[in-house]
Design a protein around this motif. Sequence first.
Motif, short mmCIF file in Angstrom:
data_model
loop_
_atom_site.label_atom_id
_atom_site.label_comp_id
_atom_site.label_asym_id
_atom_site.label_seq_id
_atom_site.Cartn_x
_atom_site.Cartn_y
_atom_site.Cartn_z
N ARG A 78 -17.28 -2.76 -59.20
CA ARG A 78 -16.49 -2.33 -60.36
C ARG A 78 -15.03 -2.72 -60.21
NH1 ARG A 78 -19.80 3.35 -60.91
NH2 ARG A 78 -21.36 2.59 -62.39
N MET A 79 -14.53 -2.73 -58.97
CA MET A 79 -13.15 -3.14 -58.74
C MET A 79 -12.97 -4.62 -59.09
SD MET A 79 -11.06 -3.48 -55.16
CE MET A 79 -12.06 -4.91 -54.75
N GLU B 6 -27.67 1.87 -55.87
CA GLU B 6 -27.57 3.12 -55.10
C GLU B 6 -28.35 3.00 -53.79
OE1 GLU B 6 -28.90 6.06 -57.83
OE2 GLU B 6 -26.90 6.35 -58.72
N ILE C 260 -20.91 -0.30 -54.77
CA ILE C 260 -20.79 -0.08 -56.21
C ILE C 260 -19.32 -0.07 -56.63
CG2 ILE C 260 -21.26 1.51 -58.12
CD1 ILE C 260 -23.75 2.44 -56.61
N ASP C 261 -18.50 0.64 -55.88
CA ASP C 261 -17.07 0.67 -56.18
C ASP C 261 -16.45 -0.72 -56.05
OD1 ASP C 261 -17.17 3.39 -56.63
OD2 ASP C 261 -16.64 3.91 -54.56
N HIS C 262 -16.93 -1.47 -55.08
CA HIS C 262 -16.41 -2.82 -54.88
C HIS C 262 -16.72 -3.70 -56.09
CE1 HIS C 262 -15.93 -6.36 -51.82
NE2 HIS C 262 -15.10 -6.44 -52.84
N GLN D 19 -20.16 -6.33 -63.33
CA GLN D 19 -20.29 -5.20 -64.23
C GLN D 19 -21.74 -4.98 -64.64
OE1 GLN D 19 -17.65 -3.11 -65.14
NE2 GLN D 19 -19.44 -1.89 -65.74
N GLY E 290 -19.70 1.38 -50.03
CA GLY E 290 -18.71 1.09 -51.07
C GLY E 290 -19.09 -0.05 -51.99
N ALA F 92 -26.13 1.02 -51.55
CA ALA F 92 -25.01 1.83 -51.10
C ALA F 92 -25.43 2.84 -50.03
CB ALA F 92 -24.38 2.55 -52.29
N SER G 294 -12.91 -5.27 -62.82
CA SER G 294 -11.79 -4.74 -63.59
C SER G 294 -10.44 -5.35 -63.22
CB SER G 294 -11.71 -3.22 -63.40
OG SER G 294 -11.48 -2.90 -62.03
#
Length: 242
Positions: free
Chosen positions: A188-189, A173, A184-186, A162, A182, A176, A192
């Motif tokens: 955050r996943m 960025e 950044i999405d990874h 996080q 992916g 990425a 969470s």
Amino acid sequence: MGSRLCSRELGFGQPALCSQCLLRAVGLLMQGEAIAQLKSAKASKGEITASVAELNKAKENLSRLEERSKLKPGIPQKYGKIDYSQDFFARQAFFTVSGQLLVETYACAIGSVYTFGPTFRAEHSHTSRHLAEFWMVEPEIAFADLKDDMNCAEAYVKFLCQWLPDNCIDDMEFMAKNFDKGSIDHLRMVASMPFERISYAEAIKLLEEAIKKDKKFENKVEWGIDLASEHDQILASRQGHV
């Protein structure tokens, strides 16, 4: 015929065959006779092949025992000096765990503590993530059990996943855009989602099930192995965490 190594196999004693080596040699003879009987009885090709494979494995194990029985006790020497070429780093090296030893007492005294510094491991590994030389964060927790350790590790990983997009978004960025779209999405996943926890026995069972579904591994899956990166990938991907 157990799996424990006798003192001579480890190099403590005279270079002679130990009792375990002799027992395995007798086992080879018996296995060879069994194959001959299978052939004379015109057994199926599968039965003979399986028996031959077992014989070859027994020969390999005996060969290893014989090599170990020839080891000389003590430190390897060459020309009267220590032969460092036989060591892990192939040269003289020095190790210390002084930082970790000190912080264990601090944990009992002041609570939450950790070390951060260069670490060395003189051992072989099945994963590229386990380096011989690296920097490591190592928390010390007093009066904790395995569950407490796992909670601490999970919280730390989530915090980092996080913290990176929150504080280093320009760098992320860039990553990425040029390397992993992916990423950044990874992160955050991972930050969470709850971590799944399974026992070593469950992990081996899942890997064996993957093999039954024609999954191929470079590192053999059997009880007692250190899990390799390819094993970690399968275990993580089963829940969509990769």
